[in-house]
Motif scaffolding. Sequence first.
Motif, PDB file in Angstrom:
ATOM      1  N   GLU A  73       0.847  -1.178   0.000  1.00 43.16           N
ATOM      2  CA  GLU A  73       0.000   0.000   0.000  1.00 43.16           C
ATOM      3  C   GLU A  73       0.890   1.237   0.000  1.00 43.16           C
ATOM      4  O   GLU A  73       2.096   1.128   0.164  1.00 43.16           O
ATOM      5  N   ASP A  91      -3.193   5.081   0.198  1.00 46.49           N
ATOM      6  CA  ASP A  91      -3.895   4.392  -0.885  1.00 46.49           C
ATOM      7  C   ASP A  91      -3.748   2.897  -0.604  1.00 46.49           C
ATOM      8  O   ASP A  91      -2.623   2.392  -0.514  1.00 46.49           O
ATOM      9  N   LYS A  93      -4.417   0.293  -2.386  1.00 44.28           N
ATOM     10  CA  LYS A  93      -4.088  -0.619  -3.488  1.00 44.28           C
ATOM     11  C   LYS A  93      -2.611  -1.018  -3.413  1.00 44.28           C
ATOM     12  O   LYS A  93      -1.756  -0.142  -3.253  1.00 44.28           O
ATOM     13  N   VAL A  95       0.774  -1.775  -4.839  1.00 46.03           N
ATOM     14  CA  VAL A  95       1.493  -1.478  -6.086  1.00 46.03           C
ATOM     15  C   VAL A  95       2.993  -1.430  -5.806  1.00 46.03           C
ATOM     16  O   VAL A  95       3.420  -1.312  -4.656  1.00 46.03           O
TER      17      VAL A  95
END
Length: 459
Positions: A73, A91, A93, A95
Amino acid sequence: MAIPGGAFFIFDLFRVNASSMTMPFQRWFYLLASVVTVQSTKAQAVDVVRGPYLQVVTPTSITIRWRTSQPTESRVQFGTFATRLNQEVSDLKAVTDHEVILTNLKPATRYYYAFGSSKTTMNVDPEQHFQTSPKPGSTDPIRIWALGDFGNSSATQLGCRDAIVNATKDRRPDVWLWLGDNAYSNGLEDEFQQHVFGVYQDGFFRNMPFWATPGNHDYGGQIESQAIPYFQICSMPRQGEAGGVPSGSESYYSFDYGNVHFVSLDSYGKMDGGQRIYDTTGRQVDWLKRDLAANKQPWTIVFFHHPPYTKGSHDSDTEELLVNIRQNLLPVLERYNVDLVLGGHSHVYERTYPIVGHYGLADTFDPKHIVVASNSDQPNEYRVNGKKQGIIYIVAGSGGQLGGQESGWPLKAAAYTNNTEGGSMLIDVKDNRLEARWVCTDGVVRDRFSIVKEKQGIR
Ligand SMILES: [Fe+2]
């Protein structure tokens, strides 16, 4: 962001021991080792492998980017005191390429930040800070650092970098301009990693936003494609979020920083089925005209890679792209009070007089093309006093690469040229005065000039 990865050491121990065992035991140990390996991937260390670096700074926002070895995150904590990071954006998500936008910031304010993820230790360092842009039109001093053709890990690149560190101890640059051919030789990911991030990470990326323009080497031969690392690595203000007319494109954009309007153009890529920078009815130049017409700032600096005037390692008399830029694009720039045009491509330094109306071959340059509204008693000081003003064109392409001269060197339109020293530009703007110097790898300033705007020039 270290997470213990001790399982790897166990695996290595098993592998060494297994090599001296009989077959059934060897298989058993490898099986056990694979289980350990699978488990270890969950506990694998998450390393920051790129960044942090700063993009699209505005008076109220900034983009912070970094890359990790494993997906995580994204979290940024920030505040106006290094010891009190009391705001946070995250965030969820997972990545590896992290991009966090901070908003609702105060103009012209220094913020400190930490970055990481919600599951790992945050990366904290007092050198992680940024300054938001001043309000548009502010006459606060601005310092700009500009260089081209730099990313090759050469002694020249390192020398330019170190000379700028020394020359800016009193005041660090606010605006860092990349003039194209940013990573040699083909703008590949690992070339950006080694020759750009590897060279500037600690001293620059974590606290100095950069604004880029692409060169031919960044395109790596894919002239019609934006699927190149340059566009993945750089964030562009496509929506006019940093000032200027929205370009809707990553290839070209503009932004305001205080009382300076900056424009980055793509002088190499083919767009919209083949249009290039010299197609004056194409989308890029159409946007450029609208952007310059709407500009309210007294200073305008346009930067793109391919120079209209050069006799260094490239020849603006014989190379079709450069000839076309000179003939077709320059009248547009002249129409809108552009002060400076910065580029690279030639691995030299060339600085013209303030000129207007010269679109022919280098030898046809005549002093009548020099436009100095009012001469000062200071050498290389140009005064603008309400009459038509000229544009000073600068090739600063020896930020890493160095050398070369074509037939006709030195350029007849140039007030100063140098093809033996590497260097980069420092430009200070304070209210109605612009002072520029070319700082060489040995720290010597070999060229300097200034522009004073007593009044705005006419269009
Ligand atoms: Fe180039």
